[in-house]
Design a protein around this motif. Structure first.
Motif, PDB file in Angstrom:
ATOM      1  N   TYR A 193       1.044  -6.455  -8.513  1.00 50.81           N
ATOM      2  CA  TYR A 193       1.846  -6.641  -9.727  1.00 50.81           C
ATOM      3  C   TYR A 193       1.106  -6.111 -10.963  1.00 50.81           C
ATOM      4  N   GLY A 194      -0.169  -6.498 -11.107  1.00 57.42           N
ATOM      5  CA  GLY A 194      -0.919  -6.080 -12.279  1.00 57.42           C
ATOM      6  C   GLY A 194      -1.057  -4.575 -12.383  1.00 57.42           C
ATOM      7  N   LEU A 195      -1.322  -3.915 -11.261  1.00 57.18           N
ATOM      8  CA  LEU A 195      -1.531  -2.467 -11.277  1.00 57.18           C
ATOM      9  C   LEU A 195      -0.234  -1.715 -11.531  1.00 57.18           C
ATOM     10  N   THR A 196       0.852  -2.120 -10.878  1.00 60.21           N
ATOM     11  CA  THR A 196       2.135  -1.438 -11.083  1.00 60.21           C
ATOM     12  C   THR A 196       2.674  -1.701 -12.482  1.00 60.21           C
ATOM     13  N   ASN A 197       2.418  -2.891 -13.015  1.00 53.69           N
ATOM     14  CA  ASN A 197       2.899  -3.225 -14.348  1.00 53.69           C
ATOM     15  C   ASN A 197       2.241  -2.351 -15.412  1.00 53.69           C
ATOM     16  N   TYR A 198       1.023  -1.882 -15.138  1.00 50.05           N
ATOM     17  CA  TYR A 198       0.332  -1.011 -16.080  1.00 50.05           C
ATOM     18  C   TYR A 198       1.077   0.311 -16.248  1.00 50.05           C
ATOM     19  N   GLY A 199       1.836   0.697 -15.234  1.00 52.66           N
ATOM     20  CA  GLY A 199       2.589   1.945 -15.320  1.00 52.66           C
ATOM     21  C   GLY A 199       3.584   1.962 -16.465  1.00 52.66           C
ATOM     22  N   SER A 200       4.056   0.782 -16.883  1.00 51.09           N
ATOM     23  CA  SER A 200       5.036   0.725 -17.967  1.00 51.09           C
ATOM     24  C   SER A 200       4.417   1.002 -19.332  1.00 51.09           C
ATOM     25  N   VAL A 201       3.094   0.951 -19.415  1.00 49.90           N
ATOM     26  CA  VAL A 201       2.428   1.204 -20.690  1.00 49.90           C
ATOM     27  C   VAL A 201       1.291   2.211 -20.489  1.00 49.90           C
ATOM     28  N   ILE A 202       1.428   3.064 -19.482  1.00 44.05           N
ATOM     29  CA  ILE A 202       0.351   3.968 -19.114  1.00 44.05           C
ATOM     30  C   ILE A 202      -0.006   4.943 -20.231  1.00 44.05           C
ATOM     31  N   GLU A 203       0.978   5.421 -20.991  1.00 45.09           N
ATOM     32  CA  GLU A 203       0.663   6.374 -22.065  1.00 45.09           C
ATOM     33  C   GLU A 203      -0.175   5.707 -23.152  1.00 45.09           C
ATOM     34  N   GLY A 215       0.814  -1.205   0.000  1.00 41.47           N
ATOM     35  CA  GLY A 215       0.000   0.000   0.000  1.00 41.47           C
ATOM     36  C   GLY A 215       0.851   1.260   0.000  1.00 41.47           C
ATOM     37  N   CYS A 216       1.855   1.285   0.853  1.00 42.07           N
ATOM     38  CA  CYS A 216       2.746   2.454   0.920  1.00 42.07           C
ATOM     39  C   CYS A 216       3.532   2.611  -0.375  1.00 42.07           C
ATOM     40  N   SER A 217       3.925   1.482  -0.981  1.00 44.73           N
ATOM     41  CA  SER A 217       4.653   1.539  -2.251  1.00 44.73           C
ATOM     42  C   SER A 217       3.792   2.146  -3.357  1.00 44.73           C
ATOM     43  N   LEU A 218       2.514   1.777  -3.385  1.00 46.04           N
ATOM     44  CA  LEU A 218       1.611   2.350  -4.391  1.00 46.04           C
ATOM     45  C   LEU A 218       1.450   3.854  -4.203  1.00 46.04           C
ATOM     46  N   LEU A 219       1.299   4.281  -2.957  1.00 45.39           N
ATOM     47  CA  LEU A 219       1.141   5.711  -2.686  1.00 45.39           C
ATOM     48  C   LEU A 219       2.398   6.481  -3.043  1.00 45.39           C
ATOM     49  N   ASP A 220       3.553   5.945  -2.656  1.00 46.51           N
ATOM     50  CA  ASP A 220       4.813   6.616  -2.948  1.00 46.51           C
ATOM     51  C   ASP A 220       5.086   6.647  -4.450  1.00 46.51           C
ATOM     52  N   GLY A 221       4.726   5.576  -5.153  1.00 50.72           N
ATOM     53  CA  GLY A 221       4.970   5.511  -6.585  1.00 50.72           C
ATOM     54  C   GLY A 221       4.105   6.449  -7.401  1.00 50.72           C
ATOM     55  N   ASN A 222       3.064   7.005  -6.786  1.00 51.41           N
ATOM     56  CA  ASN A 222       2.198   7.942  -7.504  1.00 51.41           C
ATOM     57  C   ASN A 222       2.939   9.184  -7.970  1.00 51.41           C
ATOM     58  N   LYS A 223       4.066   9.465  -7.325  1.00 47.46           N
ATOM     59  CA  LYS A 223       4.844  10.653  -7.700  1.00 47.46           C
ATOM     60  C   LYS A 223       5.330  10.567  -9.149  1.00 47.46           C
ATOM     61  N   GLY A 224       5.447   9.355  -9.652  1.00 50.02           N
ATOM     62  CA  GLY A 224       5.969   9.184 -11.011  1.00 50.02           C
ATOM     63  C   GLY A 224       4.925   9.342 -12.105  1.00 50.02           C
ATOM     64  N   TYR A 225       3.667   9.614 -11.735  1.00 50.59           N
ATOM     65  CA  TYR A 225       2.602   9.707 -12.742  1.00 50.59           C
ATOM     66  C   TYR A 225       1.767  10.977 -12.533  1.00 50.59           C
ATOM     67  N   PRO A 226       2.414  12.142 -12.564  1.00 45.55           N
ATOM     68  CA  PRO A 226       1.685  13.392 -12.268  1.00 45.55           C
ATOM     69  C   PRO A 226       0.613  13.746 -13.301  1.00 45.55           C
ATOM     70  N   MET A 252      -4.191   4.917  -5.585  1.00 45.94           N
ATOM     71  CA  MET A 252      -4.519   5.378  -4.240  1.00 45.94           C
ATOM     72  C   MET A 252      -5.638   4.528  -3.633  1.00 45.94           C
ATOM     73  N   LEU A 253      -6.677   4.241  -4.413  1.00 40.23           N
ATOM     74  CA  LEU A 253      -7.798   3.440  -3.917  1.00 40.23           C
ATOM     75  C   LEU A 253      -7.359   1.998  -3.629  1.00 40.23           C
ATOM     76  N   THR A 254      -6.488   1.459  -4.477  1.00 39.68           N
ATOM     77  CA  THR A 254      -5.979   0.109  -4.244  1.00 39.68           C
ATOM     78  C   THR A 254      -5.103   0.075  -3.003  1.00 39.68           C
ATOM     79  N   ALA A 255      -4.290   1.119  -2.813  1.00 36.83           N
ATOM     80  CA  ALA A 255      -3.464   1.212  -1.608  1.00 36.83           C
ATOM     81  C   ALA A 255      -4.346   1.269  -0.370  1.00 36.83           C
ATOM     82  N   LEU A 256      -5.422   2.024  -0.448  1.00 37.69           N
ATOM     83  CA  LEU A 256      -6.355   2.113   0.677  1.00 37.69           C
ATOM     84  C   LEU A 256      -6.987   0.747   0.953  1.00 37.69           C
TER      85      LEU A 256
END
Length: 253
Positions: A230-240, A21-32, A42-46
Motif C-alpha cells: 500500500y505504501g509503495l503504490t500510494n507513492y505513485g500518486s505523488v511521484i512527480e 509482486g506481479c502487480s508491482l511489476l505490471d504497474g511499472n509500465k505507468g512510470y516510464p 521491482m526490488l520490492t516485488a522481488l
C-alpha cells in the motif's frame, strides 16, 4: 489440525505475495520516466516473490517437522535476502544516490556469507547455527540504521524547504502533505518489517519444531506485506512532487 492450518496460512501468504509482486511489476509500465521508483517497485516485488517461494518450500517440504535445522536455514535465508532488497528499494527512494556499486558488493558479500554459513551448519549438523543468526541480525540491524538515519535527514530537509516554494506547480500544500505522508508510511513499513523479521528469526530459534507460532506469524506477515504494498503504490500518486522534492533536497545538502 495444526499442521493443516499451518500449511493453509503459508499458501495464503505465498499467493498474496505473488499477486502483490506481479502487480508491482505490471504497474511499472505507468512510470516510464521515474527510474528510481520503478527500480524500487521491482526490488520490492522481488522481495515478495522470494518470501512466497520460501513459504511454499516450507509448506511442501515440511521442513519444520522433518529437518528443523534446514527450516531455520531456509527462514534465515529468505529473511536475509528480504532485508537486503528492502534496504535497496526503500533507502533509494529517500536517497536516489544510495545504491552504488560499493553498496551492492558489500551487501551481496555479507548475504552470501550468511546464507552459506546457515546451510553449511544445517547440512553438516555443526553447532554453529547461532553464528549464522548473528550474521543476519548484525546485517539487518545495520541496514535498518542506515534507513532510519536517511529518513530522519530527508524528513528534516523536506520540512525545511522554503515556504515560498509551496506555490510551485509541483510543491502544492496538498503534495507537500502527501510526500510527508509517504515518508511516514515507509517509516511504519520499516518498523513492521524489522519487528516481523527479527521477531520471526527469534521465534525460529526458540521453537525450531513447533508449527503454531508460525500460524500467528504468517497471519501477521500478510498484513505487513499488504501495508508495504500500500505504501509503495500510494507513492505513485505523488511521484512527480516526491521526485522533485527529493532532487531539491539533494541540491540543498
Amino acid at each position: 489440525m495444526i499442521e493443516q492450518l499451518y500449511n493453509i496460512v503459508l499458501l495464503v501468504a505465498a499467493v498474496a505475495n505473488i499477486v502483490m509482486g506481479c502487480s508491482l511489476l505490471d504497474g511499472n509500465k505507468g512510470y516510464p520516466d521515474y527510474e528510481v521508483y520503478r527500480r524500487s517497485r521491482m526490488l520490492t516485488a522481488l522481495t515478495f516473490l522470494v518470501f512466497a517461494a520460501g513459504f511454499i518450500a516450507h509448506s511442501r517440504l515440511e521442513l519444520r517437522l522433518l529437518w528443523p535445522a534446514g527450516a531455520s536455514a531456509l527462514s534465515v535465508s529468505y529473511f536475509h535476502i528480504g532485508a537486503v532488497l528492502f534496504g535497496w528499494s526503500h533507502i533509494s527512494l529517500l536517497d536516489p544516490g544510495y545504491l552504488s556499486r560499493r553498496i551492492v558488493i558489500r551487501d551481496v558479500a555479507i548475504l552470501v556469507l550468511g546464507i552459506v554459513t546457515c546451510w553449511t551448519t544445517a547440512i553438516y549438523a555443526l553447532p554453529m547455527l547461532n553464528y549464522a543468526f548473528a550474521i543476519f541480525f548484525a546485517h539487518a540491524i545495520y541496514i535498518s540504521y542506515i534507513f532510519y538515519r536517511t529518513l530522519l535527514r530527508v524528513r528534516r530537509l523536506t520540512n525545511a524547504l522554503p515556504q515560498s516554494e509551496v506555490n510551485a506547480r509541483w510543491w502544492t500544500a496538498q503534495n507537500r502533505l502527501m510526500v510527508i505522508g509517504f515518508q511516514r508510511s515507509i517509516r511504519v513499513s520499516c518498523h513492521l518489517i524489522v519487528i516481523f523479521g527479527l521477531g520471526s528469526i527469534v521465534i525460529t530459534a526458540a521453537f525450531p519444531t513447533e508449527q503454531w507460532p508460525y500460524i500467528v506469524l504468517m497471519t501477521l506477515g500478510i498484513a505487513v506485506f499488504c501495508y508495504i504494498y500500500y505504501g509503495l503504490t500510494n507513492y505513485g500518486s505523488v511521484i512527480e512532487a516526491g521526485t522533485n522534492a527529493t532532487e531539491d533536497i539533494i541540491h540543498r545538502q
